[in-house]
Design an enzyme around this catalytic site. Structure first.
Site, short mmCIF file in Angstrom:
data_model
loop_
_atom_site.label_atom_id
_atom_site.label_comp_id
_atom_site.label_asym_id
_atom_site.label_seq_id
_atom_site.Cartn_x
_atom_site.Cartn_y
_atom_site.Cartn_z
N LYS A 1 0.76 -1.27 -0.13
CA LYS A 1 0.00 0.10 -0.15
C LYS A 1 0.92 1.34 -0.14
CE LYS A 1 -4.03 1.99 2.54
NZ LYS A 1 -4.94 1.97 3.65
N SER B 1 -9.45 1.76 2.59
CA SER B 1 -8.95 2.61 1.83
C SER B 1 -7.95 1.75 0.96
CB SER B 1 -8.12 3.52 2.58
OG SER B 1 -7.27 3.12 3.51
N SER C 1 -10.10 -0.29 6.86
CA SER C 1 -9.30 -0.16 5.55
C SER C 1 -8.60 -1.43 4.89
CB SER C 1 -8.35 0.91 5.44
OG SER C 1 -8.85 2.02 5.41
N1 GLN Z 1 -13.26 4.26 6.22
C1 GLN Z 1 -12.56 4.78 7.20
C2 GLN Z 1 -12.38 6.03 7.14
O1 GLN Z 1 -12.59 6.62 6.10
C3 GLN Z 1 -11.51 3.80 7.49
C4 GLN Z 1 -10.15 4.17 7.01
C5 GLN Z 1 -8.98 3.44 7.48
O2 GLN Z 1 -9.18 2.18 8.11
N2 GLN Z 1 -8.00 3.85 6.93
O3 GLN Z 1 -11.69 6.63 8.06
#
Ligand code: GLN
Length: 493
Positions: free
Chosen positions: A79, A155, A179
């Protein structure tokens, strides 16, 4: 050979037995990327030459009887927020264009330098990991290999899509509020978010430090256990990593689970959970019962406050974390240098951060400002304790908790991008786990009427990755759908 139809551990055996070379494996992975990237856009950077060079060297070392590490050159997708020395790491943000890290993240040292995985590229993500769809990337969205009109989740959506399409065999992600598990659920992968502190965050670019955790996305539970065995443990360079014995996760997978008590949190099947998701998850729970586990109903009474608590805390932490990107200390400066230093700072940040990141910085700054700090930030911390207590209480009665990973299957690209609240609510079943700091695993458990994967979440007590991987593995064998590959890219090598 269609290498992408094999699990990572099977490919390792094939390399050991000399059925395939590491070079062939890496070439096949790069070919797969070439064939499918125009449809998926999983990667933001591909290390073709470097990966091939490494593969050849590893084949040579292997031939000469040198140790090449436990991962035998398996292709690894990283990532774009986990640092690799002298490699572009941008968090998919304009502000980090041109940034190259001077050092490797701990997990890269372990997986690549010590255990011999081959990094094939960095994957697309929501900018600074803020989002659930990978649409908030400065490079544009990634598409779901099961249906390219849909998002892969986020994400870590690029990592999810790369595994589901067979572009890579192992992938790294980070999970602050879901994410890793969200893309794993939407793409039909196995996603593991370890306990907070189980894996060093050294070299992970921070979004919200008290919630962020590095974890894995793979095709099967065994590969996740294998990766965790390598990346877990105390790292002196991350003071929040914990010095607790690392279990031999792969060796524990075959243990019987019929003594286990599984908790079903009634609130996690409430309003907002799609019917098909609910039914498939309930059927999967019956499968667990047929293996012999006992299920009991439990309660996480503060679930309804988790999304608000999570967003207040992660935005507050993000607003402070992202203050360093002012164009002078970090990040690239605006081309328009007129005005005083504050003008330049605000112009740089206004131009280089995307709309979702800006929204979170505004809201987080507001929640931390004098007069509102107690009302929002401190209150959210208190509710976080209540949520932690809910889980501690629940784990007195059961060994693991199971529920859907996401309330729905993958949604359409563009469906929620104009409606951030709707997007935030989708985290309701994943973010409680981050607030508590406990581990959770998502495995595919079935498909909806559109042939989209449905994720099954197994939540464990602190540092019980061993337990959830064991349950996940047994269930995976029972369900036997993990070899089903995404239909978008047929054929290939
Ligand atoms: N969807 C969540 C957010 O927008 C989780 C993001 C994540 O785990 N980095 O914050």
């Amino acid at each position: 050979m269609k290498f992408y139809e094999y699990m990572g551990y099977e490919l390792i055996e094939k390399i050991k037995n000399k059925e395939i070379s590491i070079q062939e494996l890496i070439e096949a992975s790069l070919r797969r990327i070439e064939e499918s990237e125009h449809l998926l856009h999983s990667f933001v950077n591909i290390s073709k030459e470097k990966a091939l060079k490494k593969a050849k060297l590893k084949d040579k070392d292997l031939k000469n009887g040198k140790a090449i590490g436990k991962l035998y050159g398996l292709p690894l997708a990283n990532k774009d927020l986990i640092c690799i020395e002298n490699y572009p790491t941008t968090c998919c943000s304009q502000i980090l264009q041109g940034y190259r890290s001077p050092y490797n993240a701990y997990v890269i040292e372990r997986l690549v330098e010590e255990e011999g995985a081959i990094h094939i590229g960095n994957t697309n993500m929501d900018e600074f990991a803020m989002g659930s769809s990978t649409e908030n990337s400065c490079y544009g969205p990634t598409y779901n290999p099961w249906d390219i009109s849909r998002v892969p989740g986020g994400s870590s959506g690029g990592s999810g899509a790369s595994i589901a399409s067979g572009q890579a065999i192992l992938a790294l992600g980070s999970d602050t509020g879901g994410s890793i598990r969200c893309p794993a659920s939407f793409c039909g992968n196995v996603g593991l978010k370890p306990t907070y502190g189980r894996v060093s965050r050294y070299g992970l670019i921070a979004f919200a430090n008290s919630l962020d955790q590095i974890g894995t996305i793979t095709k099967c539970v065994y590969d996740s256990a294998l990766m965790l065995e390598i990346i877990a443990g105390k790292d002196p360079l991350d003071s929040t990593s914990v010095d607790i014995k690392v279990d031999n996760y792969t060796a524990e997978l075959n243990k019987r689970i019929d003594e286990k008590i599984i908790g079903i949190p009634k609130e996690f099947f409430g309003e907002g959970v799609d019917r098909e998701v609910e039914n498939t998850v309930k059927k999967t729970i019956s499968k667990l019962e047929s293996i012999g586990t006992k299920t009991i109903e439990i309660s996480i009474p503060h679930l309804e406050y988790t999304v608000a608590t999570y967003y207040l805390l992660c935005m507050s932490e993000a607003s402070s974390n992202l203050a360093r990107y002012d164009g002078l200390r970090y990040g690239n400066i605006s081309e328009n240098l007129s005005g005083d230093v504050y003008d330049v700072f605000s112009r740089t940040r206004g131009e280089r951060f995307g709309p979702e990141v800006r929204r979170r910085i505004f809201l987080g700054t507001y929640a931390l400002s004098a007069g509102y700090y107690d009302m929002f930030y401190i209150k959210a911390l208190k509710v976080r304790s209540l949520i932690k207590n809910d889980f501690t209480r629940a784990f007195k009665k059961c060994d693991a908790i199971v529920c859907p990973t996401m309330p729905s299957t993958a949604f359409k690209v563009g469906e929620f991008i104009e409606d951030p609240l709707q997007m935030y609510i989708a985290d309701i079943l994943t973010c409680p786990v981050n607030l508590a700091g406990i581990p959770a695993l998502s495995i595919p458990c079935g498909f909806d009427k559109n042939n989209l994967p449905i994720g099954f979440q197994i939540i464990g007590d602190y540092f019980d990755e061993k337990g959830i991987l064991n349950i996940g593995y047994q269930l995976e064998q029972e369900l036997n759908i993990y070899r089903k590959s995404a239909p978008v890219i047929k054929g290939g090598n």
